[in-house]
Design a protein around this motif. Sequence first.
Motif, short mmCIF file in Angstrom:
data_model
loop_
_atom_site.label_atom_id
_atom_site.label_comp_id
_atom_site.label_asym_id
_atom_site.label_seq_id
_atom_site.Cartn_x
_atom_site.Cartn_y
_atom_site.Cartn_z
N ILE A 83 0.85 -1.19 0.00
CA ILE A 83 0.00 0.00 0.00
C ILE A 83 0.88 1.24 0.00
N ASP A 84 0.57 2.18 -0.87
CA ASP A 84 1.39 3.37 -1.02
C ASP A 84 1.40 4.20 0.26
N GLN A 85 2.54 4.89 0.49
CA GLN A 85 2.74 5.62 1.73
C GLN A 85 1.78 6.80 1.89
N THR A 86 1.22 7.33 0.78
CA THR A 86 0.27 8.45 0.91
C THR A 86 -0.97 8.02 1.68
N GLY A 125 1.64 -5.43 2.44
CA GLY A 125 2.71 -4.64 3.01
C GLY A 125 2.33 -3.16 3.00
N ALA A 126 3.03 -2.40 3.85
CA ALA A 126 2.78 -0.96 3.94
C ALA A 126 4.09 -0.21 3.85
N GLU A 127 4.09 0.91 3.11
CA GLU A 127 5.28 1.74 2.96
C GLU A 127 5.12 3.03 3.77
N GLN A 150 7.56 -1.14 6.09
CA GLN A 150 8.88 -0.53 6.08
C GLN A 150 8.71 0.98 6.17
N GLY A 151 9.72 1.67 6.68
CA GLY A 151 9.63 3.11 6.83
C GLY A 151 10.67 3.63 7.76
#
Length: 754
Positions: free
Chosen positions: A673-676, A706-708, A728-729
């Motif tokens: 999933i995009d970080q926005t 997953g998540a960014e 991740q981040g």
Amino acid sequence: MFNVFILNLAMIIAIVYLGMRIKDYMVAKKSKMLFFMWISTALGICLSLLIIANPFKYGDMIFDLRVVPIFVISYLFGWRYGLISAIIPILYRASLGGASAIHAVILTLILPVIIGGLFGVNGKDNLNDTVDIRRIFKVFMLLNLIKLSLILLTADIPFMVWLEISFNDLTFSTLSVLSVVLIINDTNRMQQAQERIKESEEKYRYLVDVSPEAIVIYQNEKIMFANAAVEKLVGANSSAEIIGKSVFDFLPRNFWTTASQQTKKFLNNNLVNFYEYKLKKLSGEEIDVEATGKKITYQNEQMILVMIKDVSERKKLDEQIKYMAFHDSLTNLPNRNMLNDSLEKAIYQAKKNGQTMGIIFLDLDRFKLINDTFGHEFGDLVLKQIAKRLSSCTRKQDLLIRHGGDEFIILMKNTNRKSVKVIAEKIVKEFAEPLDISDREIFSSASLGIAMYPFDGSDAKTLITKADKAMYQAKESGRNNYKFYQSDFTEILSKRMNLEVSLRNALKKEEFVLYYQPQIDLNTNQITGMEALLRWNHPEYGLIYPNEFIDIAEETGMIIPIGDWVIKTACYQLKQWHEVGVEHLTMAVNIAYQQIEDQFFIERVVNILKEIEMEPGFLELELTEHTFGNSEESIFNLKKLKEIGFRISIDDFGVGYSILNVLKHVPFDKLKIDQTFIRDALENPNTAIIVKAFIQMGQRMNFNIGAEGIENEQQLSFLKEHNCNSGQGYLFSYPLPAKEISNQLLKNAVNNHL
């Protein structure tokens, strides 16, 4: 004595007249006999004057022999011309006496004329030909010489008397013959001239009647003649519907003045001119014609002849060619040819009226991806729909132009910065909606650059150039937005050009480096993998992130060798980590759509892993929705990669092109999933709902979610609460070079979030 004087005087006059006619004939024929004929005529005049002073009488024999030329003329030309040739010698003989009237009639008129006329071989038919005077002279001079020779041999007369007799015989015989010949020739020439005129008129009328060109003859605006082509042209059943009418009946009113002026020119100057008119048919329909006019003589009066040609088809073709020259064949929008002309005129008008105007330069984002994925025909359909959408966003007075490829320009006259901004925002919003092309949902975005007149430039070239520069700034700022021109854009574009030049040698110079960011299992807090992130250590600009040069790499084709280098370098690094004991670790690498479409990509990746001695399952290939191509070839390659054992994931899920249709066909391993969405999930309830939906959908389809961009504890708690698998981040770790990622970091559990 008096009669002889009168007759000889008449003969002199006749000889002078004959000489003048002979002169005219010889001049017309350009004959060399002219000089000799005048000498003979002058000699005859002198001898005739001597006869007046010495009259004498002739014998019957001499008179009777003159029937020879009369007979010959009757024989050649018929009894009427034989009678004319006999008049002069009859009168002369009667004046001298010595024979009865009956005798003279029988010998000089009845017998030679009747016999010659009865036995003549040519008769009236010969009147159609011009008589050869020299030939007649030769014949009758020979006959007279024979006759005079017989007189000299048989008659007992003095030589001087014989000489005088010879002169009179030769003179009067020649005079009688020539008078007839001239009459015949004059008559024949007149008849032939009339016949030629008649024949010419018949031929002319026939040619005019059958001519495919419409021909009209008119006088004082009244039509006197019209051929069949005119009837067809105006839709008449017969010429009666045309002849007698005014030419203005067949012209629209706005052409009346022009037609009157041209008629005067024809009459005054006899000019042949070409003019284009509108012709009004009897039905009222108007067609385009080309008219050619000239003054002529018709029915012995001065009139105007006009040839009319229907040029409607040619005009349509000219208009079509002109339209094609100034319009785009695909979208039917005006093209750059019209832009140049229209912009120059708009600038002139704006300068004259003290107005401002705007230029919007629009370029579609990643349109090459659509073309390469679905083909150019599909790309053309996209361009058509985009052209319609842009048209709906502009005002009536605006000019929308396809500048070429996937570039469009909007010329906004008499406007201000605020109005241009409204249109730009409207366009960006319009692009947020998907396009429905052949049962496919296509998401497209656009970057817009804006230049204002007169603030950013005072000529067409400068305004377009600066709007183009502003558009590139919009792309650099993340695409799908708009930017007004600013003076520092030149420096930005200069940097982009330098990057493009130096990118081609970056691999050889070993300027690329990889940074790695850990991927965490949110359930166990363990590092399960690494994502390889490309950086460019530029000698002039320092460390450059991918968003500044990946587009250039894709446009130049350098993405293929750069991508291979990334995979090989990342796998070698992973192999080293495996060798120090972190055997479960995987490596994620971003893949461009050009790599998936490349027919040799799979073979190269497999060979790299064989060379390193690594199993495919440790390599995760990440494709963003922006760069994913869902053509049959790309789907086939993805399935093939999955069959070999590679992991496949979707990066930046939810922000790019719709990929839901492909999820049914390709068994992906992970959706990231995009970080926005992660950043806004806690602040925007709607965004939170979307993230939950993504997680639930992925779980039901057996995807790892997953998540960014996880940056704080609240975001982490939200994701764990809704069963997100990995993340991740910056909360865990920034991307780091391989040497800064310690073995201890890889081995230990991620406590205290590192």
